[in-house]
Design a protein around this motif. Structure first.
Motif, short mmCIF file in Angstrom:
data_model
loop_
_atom_site.label_atom_id
_atom_site.label_comp_id
_atom_site.label_asym_id
_atom_site.label_seq_id
_atom_site.Cartn_x
_atom_site.Cartn_y
_atom_site.Cartn_z
N GLY A 61 8.73 -29.10 24.62
CA GLY A 61 8.12 -28.53 25.90
C GLY A 61 6.43 -29.22 26.16
O GLY A 61 5.94 -28.92 26.64
N SER A 62 6.25 -30.02 25.19
CA SER A 62 4.89 -30.55 25.17
C SER A 62 4.82 -32.03 25.31
O SER A 62 3.92 -32.59 24.74
N LYS A 109 -2.10 -28.38 27.55
CA LYS A 109 -0.58 -28.01 27.09
C LYS A 109 -0.28 -28.02 25.58
O LYS A 109 0.12 -27.15 25.18
N ASN A 150 0.35 -24.76 23.37
CA ASN A 150 1.70 -24.63 22.49
C ASN A 150 1.41 -24.52 20.87
O ASN A 150 2.05 -23.92 20.45
#
Length: 456
Positions: free
Chosen positions: A327-328, A371, A375
């Motif tokens: 997700g990063s 981000k 994370n």
């Protein structure tokens, strides 16, 4: 830049008289509606003398095809099996087609038969000189086996030449030049002058397992049916191969994968016909890290180890796994560097410092985005969700795991992120105080601390 021309010259010589053939290029039904004088077909034996030279451009163009290492140039000579495909049309009233496949003969001549769709009185040279259009393409010896060039309806006036760039794949640059140099001429004037119509691309890919078969796929974005080719690496883990690209094609429209790894190609580079592009790259194995866990360290060899593990000789700890997921903008996760970069620097310099760190197999160093930072905090136990405009988040979990892994603690100063707020002017950074990270928007010219992360 001094660029040398690459050319091939074909001069017509020893033209022989026309000879009548019984071969017909029309069907019986066509013959019923065709004047009798137009049914007979003629063929002409066409010997031509051919002189060929080819030499690479200077080193600044990356074209370095050579046979003579001292002279830095080489000659691509004709040999048994080479052919010449000629085609065109003539006669203002009927636009009759003609085609022929001429074969190289000892003494540097090409000879064969040209097939005509309609009548013509004269020699082969007169036909070609008076044609409304005449062109020629060199067919290297063995061209049928390479699959790059092929002929449909050979031996008739309906013959056509097919070119399939997806079949242009050789193990060496020399073989690719010999097999896939697409030379052609679009007009005849007492001879054909053949010029290159494509470029050769030679690849040297290192960093692979030695003496191992790896799948290689080099294709343009429109070729959805392309299939990988297996290449065996040498004892040093290097794979070499070469292919062809059409003139005016851009590397931006092509992709290359080797052993499952995407290989970076030249950015915004349009190829020039006749050039030979030498591309050297390093490819990491598709998977180095196995069974990763947050808190583990990553060694300089690209492998993951327990935080308290004794590393193999020559391997140093470089990062700690802080986040697992994709997700990063990463494939498997993120690891935070065990130490800051030296001193403070501007936003632009921070990005350069991170991307320039010593490479780690299977990972890519970068300046963490906002981000990425969030994370990594969440991956180490912080609560909350990732936001495009964060205010603050706990970093105590990350700090604790970083300490266990033997890393240097994050300072109470301000650290850069790679995320811009106003491109060219402002970017996000974050400061650490009271177990929390606080995000701010600041001028890109400010001097902040830098901690890199490794995307893997």
């Amino acid at each position: 830049m001094n660029t040398k021309n690459i050319f091939k010259t074909l001069a017509a010589a020893m033209m022989m008289p026309a000879m009548l053939l019984t071969t017909s290029c029309s069907s019986e039904d066509d013959a019923l509606n065709t004047p009798a004088e137009n049914i007979a077909k003629k063929g002409y034996t066409l010997p031509v003398t051919v002189n060929v030279t080819r030499q690479g451009d200077d080193a600044t163009t990356r074209a370095t095809y050579t046979y003579d290492e001292d002279a830095k140039k080489g000659t691509l000579a004709f040999s048994e099996g080479d052919k010449l495909f000629v085609s065109g049309f003539y006669d203002d009233d009927y636009l009759y087609d003609f085609t022929g496949v001429l074969t190289w003969q000892p003494g540097d001549t090409f000879s064969g038969t040209i097939y005509l769709e309609g009548p013509f009185e004269g020699t082969a040279e007169e036909l070609l000189n008076s044609a409304l259009h005449a062109d020629a393409t060199l067919l290297p010896a063995g061209y049928g086996g390479y699959g790059f060039l092929s002929i449909e309806n050979e031996g008739t006036c309906d013959a056509t030449l097919k070119l399939d760039n997806t079949k242009a794949f050789a193990l060496t640059k020399a073989a690719a030049v010999e097999q896939f140099s697409y030379e052609s001429a679009e007009e005849y004037s007492n001879g054909f002058v053949l010029t290159p119509s494509n470029a050769i691309v030679s690849f040297t890919i290192s960093g692979l397992a030695e003496n191992t078969a790896v799948a290689v796929l080099f294709k343009d974005d429109y070729n959805t049916s392309a299939t990988p080719v297996n290449i065996t690496t040498d004892e040093s883990g290097v794979a070499t191969f070469a292919s062809a690209m059409y003139k005016y094609d851009n590397f931006n429209d092509y992709s290359l994968t080797v052993d499952g790894n995407a290989i970076t190609l030249p950015a915004d580079k349009t190829v020039e016909a006749g050039k030979i592009y030498n591309i050297t790259r390093s490819a990491a194995p598709a998977t180095v890290i196995t069974d990763p866990a947050v808190g583990q360290i990553i060694g300089s060899d690209g492998k993951n180890y327990a935080a308290d593990a004794t590393l193999p000789s020559g391997v140093t700890a470089v990062a700690m796994i802080a986040y697992l997921g994709n997700g990063s903008d990463c494939t498997n996760g993120l690891a935070i560097a065990l130490a800051d970069e030296s001193g403070t620097m501007t936003w632009s310099a921070a990005g350069t410092a991170c991307s320039g760190k010593t490479a780690v197999t299977g990972g890519t160093w970068r300046l963490p985005s906002i981000k990425d930072w969030q994370n990594m905090f969440i991956g180490c136990g912080a609560s909350g969700t990732v936001s495009d405009s964060p205010s603050s988040m706990s970093y105590s979990g990350l700090a604790s795991k970083l300490s266990t892994a033997g890393g240097t603690a994050l300072q109470s100063g301000i650290y850069w992120s790679s995320t811009e707020n106003s491109p060219g002017s402002y970017a996000w950074d974050l400061g650490f105080a009271d177990s929390r990270a606080y995000f701010h928007i600041v001028n890109e010219g400010d001097a902040d601390l830098v901690r890199a992360c490794l995307a893997f």
